[in-house]
Design a protein around this motif. Structure first.
Motif, short mmCIF file in Angstrom:
data_model
loop_
_atom_site.label_atom_id
_atom_site.label_comp_id
_atom_site.label_asym_id
_atom_site.label_seq_id
_atom_site.Cartn_x
_atom_site.Cartn_y
_atom_site.Cartn_z
N UNK A 163 -5.38 23.26 -38.59
CA UNK A 163 -4.68 23.64 -39.81
C UNK A 163 -5.43 24.71 -40.56
N UNK A 164 -4.73 25.35 -41.50
CA UNK A 164 -5.34 26.43 -42.28
C UNK A 164 -4.61 26.57 -43.60
N UNK A 165 -5.24 27.32 -44.51
CA UNK A 165 -4.58 27.65 -45.78
C UNK A 165 -5.05 29.05 -46.19
N UNK A 166 -4.12 29.99 -46.36
CA UNK A 166 -4.49 31.33 -46.83
C UNK A 166 -4.76 31.28 -48.33
N UNK A 167 -5.86 31.93 -48.77
CA UNK A 167 -6.29 31.80 -50.17
C UNK A 167 -6.58 33.17 -50.79
N UNK A 168 -5.67 33.63 -51.62
CA UNK A 168 -5.93 34.86 -52.37
C UNK A 168 -7.12 34.65 -53.30
N UNK A 169 -7.31 33.42 -53.78
CA UNK A 169 -8.41 33.13 -54.70
C UNK A 169 -9.77 33.45 -54.09
N UNK A 170 -9.89 33.43 -52.78
CA UNK A 170 -11.17 33.73 -52.14
C UNK A 170 -11.50 35.22 -52.18
N UNK A 171 -10.54 36.03 -52.62
CA UNK A 171 -10.79 37.47 -52.73
C UNK A 171 -11.23 37.87 -54.13
N UNK A 172 -11.31 36.92 -55.06
CA UNK A 172 -11.60 37.25 -56.45
C UNK A 172 -13.05 37.68 -56.68
N UNK A 173 -13.94 37.34 -55.76
CA UNK A 173 -15.36 37.71 -55.91
C UNK A 173 -15.83 38.42 -54.64
#
Length: 222
Positions: A163-173
């Motif tokens: 499984x996976x989850x794409x995360x825009x939040x991981x691009x914030x820093x």
């Protein structure tokens, strides 16, 4: 291995994982399929960093601290407030369904903030993938290539029972991620994806976002 239709129809965002990591052989099999993603003129303008174990824990600590400081700035502009009309309706419905799946009430601001912070903890996943692209021309076509790579990557995981989850939040820093992973400044962070083995008894992992009916998003011309 799942067939393609089953893979595409059952892929969903997983937010609770078992701690057991994927083996190197399992990772290599996923990457072998993922890296066959289409690429304009076959330039393959991407670099994919897979982070696990101690490196993942170190990165998580720094991302949590950055998240709490509020001093964050992504490489690209992503303003959810720009969505209006039916796009805004779908977005708001998505958030409502997500919070309900995790029993977070609308008025529970602390709960929502804590849930958002789980992005920086990779939702407990044993691995995270960071997708970078070189800063070239207007970035649009390069980003399209990376997007197709991300899709291939997530489908390759789903097809094998992961499984996976794409995360825009991981691009914030992005500066934190680049520094920790040794990535040059001219490579921009497009997306982060947490992944691993889904926790089988997780009620939250049964949650699936709906899709708009085909009649709303597809136009036929004859």
């Amino acid at each position: 291995m799942l067939d393609f239709s089953t893979t595409a129809q059952t892929r969903k965002s997983i937010r609770e994982y078992l701690p057991e990591p994927l083996s190197r052989a399992e990772l290599d099999a996923v990457l072998q399929d993922a890296l066959r993603a289409p690429s304009a003129v076959n330039a393959q303008p991407w670099v994919l960093h897979i982070v696990s174990s101690d490196a993942l824990r170190r990165l998580s600590e720094k991302l949590v601290a950055k998240f709490r400081s509020g001093d964050v700035k992504a490489d690209f502009i992503y303003d959810q407030h720009a969505f209006t009309g039916v796009y805004e309706d779908r977005m708001r419905d998505s958030y409502q369904r997500l919070y309900e799946a995790f029993d977070i009430l609308r008025e529970d601001k602390a709960g929502r903030k804590s849930f958002a912070e789980e992005n920086a903890r990779f939702y407990g996943a044993p691995h995270a993938a960071f997708f970078f692209m070189p800063d070239i021309t207007d970035n649009v076509f390069t980003a399209l290539d990376v997007g197709m790579l991300v899709q291939n990557f997530m489908l390759a995981l789903t097809a094998r029972g992961f499984g996976s989850v794409p995360q825009i939040a991981l691009t914030y820093s992005p500066d934190v991620v680049r520094a920790e992973l040794g990535v040059p400044d001219n490579y921009k962070l497009v997306l982060g994806v947490s992944f691993g083995r889904p926790k089988p008894d997780s009620a939250a992992n049964t949650y699936v976002q709906p899709r708009a009916p085909q009649s709303e998003t597809v136009v036929f011309h004859e």
